[in-house]
Motif scaffolding. Structure first.
Motif, PDB file in Angstrom:
ATOM      1  N   ILE A 197      -5.008   0.608-128.751  1.00 37.85           N
ATOM      2  CA  ILE A 197      -4.631   0.840-127.352  1.00 37.85           C
ATOM      3  C   ILE A 197      -4.234   2.305-127.177  1.00 37.85           C
ATOM      4  CG2 ILE A 197      -2.947   0.270-125.544  1.00 37.85           C
ATOM      5  CD1 ILE A 197      -2.754  -2.519-126.763  1.00 37.85           C
ATOM      6  N   HIS A 198      -3.543   2.852-128.185  1.00 36.86           N
ATOM      7  CA  HIS A 198      -3.094   4.240-128.123  1.00 36.86           C
ATOM      8  C   HIS A 198      -4.230   5.218-128.448  1.00 36.86           C
ATOM      9  CE1 HIS A 198       1.086   2.974-127.711  1.00 36.86           C
ATOM     10  NE2 HIS A 198       0.939   2.193-128.767  1.00 36.86           N
ATOM     11  N   THR A 199      -5.043   4.873-129.433  1.00 34.79           N
ATOM     12  CA  THR A 199      -6.085   5.801-129.881  1.00 34.79           C
ATOM     13  C   THR A 199      -7.348   5.722-129.026  1.00 34.79           C
ATOM     14  OG1 THR A 199      -7.072   4.206-131.427  1.00 34.79           O
ATOM     15  CG2 THR A 199      -5.252   5.581-132.243  1.00 34.79           C
ATOM     16  N   GLY A 200      -7.534   4.583-128.352  1.00 33.61           N
ATOM     17  CA  GLY A 200      -8.751   4.397-127.563  1.00 33.61           C
ATOM     18  C   GLY A 200      -9.963   4.073-128.417  1.00 33.61           C
ATOM     19  N   GLU A 201      -9.764   3.854-129.692  1.00 34.08           N
ATOM     20  CA  GLU A 201     -10.862   3.551-130.611  1.00 34.08           C
ATOM     21  C   GLU A 201     -11.477   2.188-130.283  1.00 34.08           C
ATOM     22  OE1 GLU A 201     -11.595   2.979-135.444  1.00 34.08           O
ATOM     23  OE2 GLU A 201      -9.571   3.059-134.602  1.00 34.08           O
ATOM     24  N   LYS A 202     -12.806   2.124-130.261  1.00 27.06           N
ATOM     25  CA  LYS A 202     -13.531   0.879-129.995  1.00 27.06           C
ATOM     26  C   LYS A 202     -14.679   0.764-130.999  1.00 27.06           C
ATOM     27  CE  LYS A 202     -12.458   0.755-125.034  1.00 27.06           C
ATOM     28  NZ  LYS A 202     -13.007   0.681-123.661  1.00 27.06           N
ATOM     29  N   PRO A 203     -14.360   0.334-132.222  1.00 25.06           N
ATOM     30  CA  PRO A 203     -15.375   0.354-133.283  1.00 25.06           C
ATOM     31  C   PRO A 203     -16.376  -0.794-133.247  1.00 25.06           C
ATOM     32  CG  PRO A 203     -13.298  -0.454-134.142  1.00 25.06           C
ATOM     33  CD  PRO A 203     -13.027  -0.041-132.723  1.00 25.06           C
ATOM     34  N   TYR A 204     -16.115  -1.835-132.439  1.00 27.20           N
ATOM     35  CA  TYR A 204     -16.973  -3.010-132.452  1.00 27.20           C
ATOM     36  C   TYR A 204     -17.934  -2.994-131.256  1.00 27.20           C
ATOM     37  CZ  TYR A 204     -13.229  -4.207-135.627  1.00 27.20           C
ATOM     38  OH  TYR A 204     -12.310  -4.169-136.637  1.00 27.20           O
ATOM     39  N   ALA A 205     -19.237  -2.994-131.563  1.00 25.99           N
ATOM     40  CA  ALA A 205     -20.262  -2.823-130.532  1.00 25.99           C
ATOM     41  C   ALA A 205     -21.083  -4.093-130.344  1.00 25.99           C
ATOM     42  CB  ALA A 205     -21.189  -1.670-130.892  1.00 25.99           C
ATOM     43  N   CYS A 206     -21.428  -4.403-129.092  1.00 27.00           N
ATOM     44  CA  CYS A 206     -22.288  -5.536-128.769  1.00 27.00           C
ATOM     45  C   CYS A 206     -23.738  -5.185-129.119  1.00 27.00           C
ATOM     46  CB  CYS A 206     -22.176  -5.872-127.285  1.00 27.00           C
ATOM     47  SG  CYS A 206     -23.295  -7.204-126.765  1.00 27.00           S
ATOM     48  N   PRO A 207     -24.450  -6.107-129.789  1.00 22.83           N
ATOM     49  CA  PRO A 207     -25.852  -5.818-130.132  1.00 22.83           C
ATOM     50  C   PRO A 207     -26.809  -5.992-128.960  1.00 22.83           C
ATOM     51  CG  PRO A 207     -25.254  -7.998-130.907  1.00 22.83           C
ATOM     52  CD  PRO A 207     -23.994  -7.391-130.358  1.00 22.83           C
ATOM     53  N   TYR A 208     -26.301  -6.532-127.820  1.00 26.76           N
ATOM     54  CA  TYR A 208     -27.166  -6.818-126.676  1.00 26.76           C
ATOM     55  C   TYR A 208     -27.016  -5.803-125.538  1.00 26.76           C
ATOM     56  CZ  TYR A 208     -27.158 -11.339-129.080  1.00 26.76           C
ATOM     57  OH  TYR A 208     -27.256 -12.328-130.006  1.00 26.76           O
ATOM     58  N   CYS A 209     -25.879  -5.106-125.494  1.00 23.63           N
ATOM     59  CA  CYS A 209     -25.652  -4.133-124.424  1.00 23.63           C
ATOM     60  C   CYS A 209     -24.738  -3.029-124.949  1.00 23.63           C
ATOM     61  CB  CYS A 209     -25.050  -4.812-123.180  1.00 23.63           C
ATOM     62  SG  CYS A 209     -23.334  -5.375-123.387  1.00 23.63           S
ATOM     63  N   ASP A 210     -24.245  -2.163-124.071  1.00 21.36           N
ATOM     64  CA  ASP A 210     -23.435  -1.030-124.520  1.00 21.36           C
ATOM     65  C   ASP A 210     -21.932  -1.313-124.537  1.00 21.36           C
ATOM     66  OD1 ASP A 210     -23.040  -1.156-121.808  1.00 21.36           O
ATOM     67  OD2 ASP A 210     -23.674   0.896-121.379  1.00 21.36           O
ATOM     68  N   TYR A 211     -21.573  -2.577-124.447  1.00 18.04           N
ATOM     69  CA  TYR A 211     -20.162  -2.970-124.504  1.00 18.04           C
ATOM     70  C   TYR A 211     -19.575  -2.640-125.873  1.00 18.04           C
ATOM     71  CZ  TYR A 211     -16.067  -6.097-124.698  1.00 18.04           C
ATOM     72  OH  TYR A 211     -14.800  -6.632-124.853  1.00 18.04           O
ATOM     73  N   ARG A 212     -18.366  -2.074-125.873  1.00 15.82           N
ATOM     74  CA  ARG A 212     -17.629  -1.784-127.100  1.00 15.82           C
ATOM     75  C   ARG A 212     -16.186  -2.217-126.920  1.00 15.82           C
ATOM     76  NH1 ARG A 212     -20.553   1.536-130.616  1.00 15.82           N
ATOM     77  NH2 ARG A 212     -18.679   1.693-131.895  1.00 15.82           N
ATOM     78  N   THR A 213     -15.531  -2.569-128.020  1.00 17.33           N
ATOM     79  CA  THR A 213     -14.152  -3.030-127.957  1.00 17.33           C
ATOM     80  C   THR A 213     -13.426  -2.710-129.255  1.00 17.33           C
ATOM     81  OG1 THR A 213     -12.724  -4.979-127.623  1.00 17.33           O
ATOM     82  CG2 THR A 213     -14.802  -5.326-128.787  1.00 17.33           C
ATOM     83  N   GLY A 214     -12.113  -2.735-129.196  1.00 15.40           N
ATOM     84  CA  GLY A 214     -11.297  -2.539-130.386  1.00 15.40           C
ATOM     85  C   GLY A 214     -10.841  -3.830-131.014  1.00 15.40           C
ATOM     86  N   ASP A 215     -11.353  -4.971-130.530  1.00 13.67           N
ATOM     87  CA  ASP A 215     -10.893  -6.291-130.960  1.00 13.67           C
ATOM     88  C   ASP A 215     -12.103  -7.162-131.300  1.00 13.67           C
ATOM     89  OD1 ASP A 215      -9.766  -8.783-131.297  1.00 13.67           O
ATOM     90  OD2 ASP A 215      -8.561  -8.712-129.476  1.00 13.67           O
ATOM     91  N   THR A 216     -12.184  -7.638-132.517  1.00  7.09           N
ATOM     92  CA  THR A 216     -13.328  -8.462-132.932  1.00  7.09           C
ATOM     93  C   THR A 216     -13.417  -9.757-132.145  1.00  7.09           C
ATOM     94  OG1 THR A 216     -11.974  -9.387-134.723  1.00  7.09           O
ATOM     95  CG2 THR A 216     -13.426  -7.553-135.282  1.00  7.09           C
ATOM     96  N   SER A 217     -12.273 -10.377-131.831  1.00  4.69           N
ATOM     97  CA  SER A 217     -12.305 -11.627-131.067  1.00  4.69           C
ATOM     98  C   SER A 217     -12.834 -11.390-129.651  1.00  4.69           C
ATOM     99  CB  SER A 217     -10.922 -12.274-131.019  1.00  4.69           C
ATOM    100  OG  SER A 217      -9.977 -11.421-130.398  1.00  4.69           O
ATOM    101  N   ALA A 218     -12.515 -10.232-129.071  1.00  3.90           N
ATOM    102  CA  ALA A 218     -13.044  -9.888-127.746  1.00  3.90           C
ATOM    103  C   ALA A 218     -14.556  -9.714-127.810  1.00  3.90           C
ATOM    104  CB  ALA A 218     -12.383  -8.617-127.228  1.00  3.90           C
ATOM    105  N   LEU A 219     -15.064  -9.154-128.928  1.00  4.82           N
ATOM    106  CA  LEU A 219     -16.506  -8.998-129.084  1.00  4.82           C
ATOM    107  C   LEU A 219     -17.193 -10.357-129.193  1.00  4.82           C
ATOM    108  CD1 LEU A 219     -19.000  -7.247-129.453  1.00  4.82           C
ATOM    109  CD2 LEU A 219     -18.501  -7.187-131.919  1.00  4.82           C
ATOM    110  N   VAL A 220     -16.593 -11.281-129.955  1.00  5.78           N
ATOM    111  CA  VAL A 220     -17.171 -12.624-130.095  1.00  5.78           C
ATOM    112  C   VAL A 220     -17.259 -13.304-128.731  1.00  5.78           C
ATOM    113  CG1 VAL A 220     -16.770 -14.937-131.028  1.00  5.78           C
ATOM    114  CG2 VAL A 220     -16.440 -12.930-132.483  1.00  5.78           C
ATOM    115  N   THR A 221     -16.181 -13.215-127.934  1.00  2.00           N
ATOM    116  CA  THR A 221     -16.170 -13.809-126.601  1.00  2.00           C
ATOM    117  C   THR A 221     -17.223 -13.166-125.700  1.00  2.00           C
ATOM    118  OG1 THR A 221     -13.809 -14.328-126.774  1.00  2.00           O
ATOM    119  CG2 THR A 221     -14.747 -14.256-124.561  1.00  2.00           C
ATOM    120  N   HIS A 222     -17.325 -11.834-125.752  1.00  2.00           N
ATOM    121  CA  HIS A 222     -18.301 -11.125-124.926  1.00  2.00           C
ATOM    122  C   HIS A 222     -19.732 -11.529-125.269  1.00  2.00           C
ATOM    123  CE1 HIS A 222     -20.512  -7.900-122.935  1.00  2.00           C
ATOM    124  NE2 HIS A 222     -21.139  -7.739-124.088  1.00  2.00           N
TER     125      HIS A 222
END
Length: 259
Positions: A197-222
């Motif tokens: 949240i502080h660093t703004g880092e979003k290392p997890y990327a969606c393979p279907y679109c340009d969505y990125r997140t810092g939370d693996t569970s958020a990526l699974v839901t997306h």
């Protein structure tokens, strides 16, 4: 942020980078011909330090305690390595990427991700891993063994880290603190997610679109918005969803509970 106490204030020795302690002056060596033999197995050594440490693998004795949480161990080097999780010290660096580690064994395991080496194989299925402790945990899936028991309730698990996290539900302990705000948590993984949240880092990327997140569970839901997967089923009707929070909101239609 509260300053962390000196990690050596319990008189434990620094972690050795090899099988032999760096400072041999504090390792008692038995006189020639007086080799010590383990009473539980065939292990033998002339070093009193190694002999005492080995015996604890049989007795389960864990005299060395972490000053930050309820972790205990029978090995001073394991305690030193563990304390680095709290203070954030990571002296071991990978020469192929920017990975840093608190322990040399962690670095060795990490290097296998570059080499693709997985020397530890399950005898019951095709599972292979680069980490021996992961194999031990995996085997319990087949055996159903859950040797680690909670002292507060009937919870049992096959994983010591799962037990430590669970016990904090009872104790309310939150040993992992954010250095940038007053956030504290009982789980080191939660702290890692929070720091993004502080660093703004979003290392997890969606393979279907340009969505990125810092939370693996958020990526699974997306990703379920692309795949159409809806694994969460309402217990009172045929409604299904791919998101637990959406299911919780739906159930309130039945219960008339107000959020």
């Amino acid at each position: 942020m509260k300053e962390a106490p000196d990690i050596w204030n319990d008189n434990s020795q620094p972690e050795a980078h090899s099988s032999e302690p760096q400072d041999k002056s504090w390792v008692q060596v038995s006189p020639a011909g007086s080799e010590k033999v383990c009473p539980f197995c065939e292990y033998r050594t002339s070093h009193s330090f190694h002999y005492s440490r080995h015996k604890r693998t049989h007795t389960g004795e864990k005299p060395f305690a972490c000053s930050y949480c309820d972790y205990r161990t029978g090995d001073t080097s394991s305690l030193s390595r563990h304390k680095r999780l709290h203070v954030g010290e990571k002296p071991y660096t990978c020469d192929k990427c920017d990975y840093r580690s608190a322990g040399s064994s962690d670095l060795s395991r990490h290097k296998r991700t570059h080499m693709g080496e997985k020397p530890f194989a399950c005898p019951d299925c095709d599972y292979k891993t680069a980490v021996s402790s992961d194999l031990s945990r995996h085997k319990r899936i087949h055996t159903g063994e859950k040797p680690y028991a909670c002292p507060y309730c009937d919870y049992r698990t096959g994983n010591t880290s799962s037990l430590s996290r669970h016990k904090r539900i009872h104790t309310g302990e939150k040993p992992f603190a954010c250095p940038d705000c007053d956030y504290k948590t009982a789980d080191s993984k939660d702290l890692s997610r929070h720091k993004r949240i502080h660093t703004g880092e979003k290392p997890y990327a969606c393979p279907y679109c340009d969505y990125r997140t810092g939370d693996t569970s958020a990526l699974v839901t997306h990703k379920r918005t692309h795949t159409g997967e809806k694994p969460f089923l309402c217990p009172q009707c045929s409604y299904r969803t791919g998101d637990t929070s959406t299911l919780t909101a739906h159930i309130r239609i039945h219960t008339r509970e107000k959020p």
